[in-house]
Design a protein around this motif. Structure first.
Motif, PDB file in Angstrom:
ATOM      1  N   TYR A   1       0.840  -1.189   0.000  1.00 16.25           N
ATOM      2  CA  TYR A   1       0.000   0.000   0.000  1.00 16.25           C
ATOM      3  C   TYR A   1       0.877   1.241   0.000  1.00 16.25           C
ATOM      4  N   GLY A   2       0.342   2.312  -0.550  1.00 19.46           N
ATOM      5  CA  GLY A   2       1.086   3.563  -0.593  1.00 19.46           C
ATOM      6  C   GLY A   2       0.240   4.664  -1.204  1.00 19.46           C
ATOM      7  N   HIS A   3       0.930   5.664  -1.745  1.00 15.82           N
ATOM      8  CA  HIS A   3       0.264   6.830  -2.301  1.00 15.82           C
ATOM      9  C   HIS A   3       0.855   7.186  -3.655  1.00 15.82           C
ATOM     10  N   GLY A   4       0.063   7.883  -4.436  1.00 19.79           N
ATOM     11  CA  GLY A   4       0.522   8.316  -5.747  1.00 19.79           C
ATOM     12  C   GLY A   4      -0.266   9.520  -6.216  1.00 19.79           C
ATOM     13  N   ILE A   5       0.097   9.980  -7.401  1.00 14.19           N
ATOM     14  CA  ILE A   5      -0.579  11.109  -8.020  1.00 14.19           C
ATOM     15  C   ILE A   5      -0.854  10.754  -9.476  1.00 14.19           C
ATOM     16  N   VAL A   6      -2.057  11.081  -9.944  1.00 18.12           N
ATOM     17  CA  VAL A   6      -2.441  10.775 -11.314  1.00 18.12           C
ATOM     18  C   VAL A   6      -1.703  11.724 -12.253  1.00 18.12           C
ATOM     19  N   ARG A   7      -0.967  11.151 -13.203  1.00 21.24           N
ATOM     20  CA  ARG A   7      -0.211  11.932 -14.185  1.00 21.24           C
ATOM     21  C   ARG A   7      -0.940  12.061 -15.517  1.00 21.24           C
ATOM     22  N   HIS A   8      -1.747  11.061 -15.856  1.00 20.14           N
ATOM     23  CA  HIS A   8      -2.570  11.175 -17.067  1.00 20.14           C
ATOM     24  C   HIS A   8      -3.776  10.268 -16.942  1.00 20.14           C
ATOM     25  N   CYS A   9      -4.819  10.640 -17.640  1.00 18.12           N
ATOM     26  CA  CYS A   9      -6.042   9.846 -17.716  1.00 18.12           C
ATOM     27  C   CYS A   9      -6.505   9.910 -19.161  1.00 18.12           C
ATOM     28  N   THR A  10      -6.456   8.772 -19.843  1.00 15.52           N
ATOM     29  CA  THR A  10      -6.741   8.711 -21.272  1.00 15.52           C
ATOM     30  C   THR A  10      -7.919   7.783 -21.524  1.00 15.52           C
ATOM     31  N   ARG A  11      -8.881   8.276 -22.277  1.00 15.44           N
ATOM     32  CA  ARG A  11     -10.028   7.428 -22.640  1.00 15.44           C
ATOM     33  C   ARG A  11      -9.516   6.281 -23.498  1.00 15.44           C
ATOM     34  N   ALA A  12      -9.958   5.069 -23.189  1.00 11.17           N
ATOM     35  CA  ALA A  12      -9.564   3.869 -23.938  1.00 11.17           C
ATOM     36  C   ALA A  12     -10.819   3.267 -24.559  1.00 11.17           C
ATOM     37  N   SER A  13     -10.643   2.214 -25.353  1.00  9.87           N
ATOM     38  CA  SER A  13     -11.801   1.574 -25.968  1.00  9.87           C
ATOM     39  C   SER A  13     -12.775   1.067 -24.908  1.00  9.87           C
ATOM     40  N   VAL A  14     -12.251   0.635 -23.780  1.00 11.43           N
ATOM     41  CA  VAL A  14     -13.079   0.252 -22.635  1.00 11.43           C
ATOM     42  C   VAL A  14     -12.543   0.992 -21.420  1.00 11.43           C
ATOM     43  N   GLY A  15     -13.252   1.963 -20.923  1.00 12.64           N
ATOM     44  CA  GLY A  15     -12.848   2.689 -19.729  1.00 12.64           C
ATOM     45  C   GLY A  15     -11.735   3.693 -19.977  1.00 12.64           C
TER      46      GLY A  15
END
Length: 126
Positions: free
Chosen positions: A97-111
């Motif tokens: 377990y740990g922590h992170g930060i979202v660097r990118h979010c890209t629409r894909a064919s599913v989700g």
């Protein structure tokens, strides 16, 4: 490493997990374009979003790949870039377990395909 317990996310824990399944893979990026090689790692990532995020704050994602610095995962919903989150990676060899930060979010064919950079215990994160 044994998955009988959940351990803190550290570079050593991730290195041990990667080494346990080292796969000869062809890099997708030209040499020097990434700090660390990424390795395919199907599995589950448990994600806890901060209170300011809309909707459900606990979700399960599909682990896509893993490196010492972060991971890529697939989710059914988008998570905004720069969102700090808590996460747990569950593999037969290791749960951490740990922590992170979202660097990118890209629409894909599913989700959505979401890239997360880790920050380790003692780091404040970006």
């Amino acid at each position: 490493m044994d998955a009988d317990e959940i351990v803190r996310l550290t570079p050593d824990a991730i290195r041990e997990l990667i080494d346990s399944r080292r796969i000869n893979a062809q890099p997708k990026q030209p040499p020097g374009s990434r700090r660390e090689e990424r390795w395919p790692f199907p599995g589950t990532v448990e994600v806890w979003l901060p209170d300011e995020c809309y909707g459900e704050r606990h979700l399960l994602a599909t682990l896509h790949n893993l490196s010492l610095n972060g991971l890529a995962m697939r989710t059914r919903r988008p998570i905004p870039t720069s969102t700090r989150l808590a996460l747990a990676i569950h593999q037969p060899e290791l749960s951490c377990y740990g922590h992170g930060i979202v660097r990118h979010c890209t629409r894909a064919s599913v989700g959505y395909l979401i890239g997360v950079e880790f920050f380790y215990h003692g780091e404040e994160g970006p």
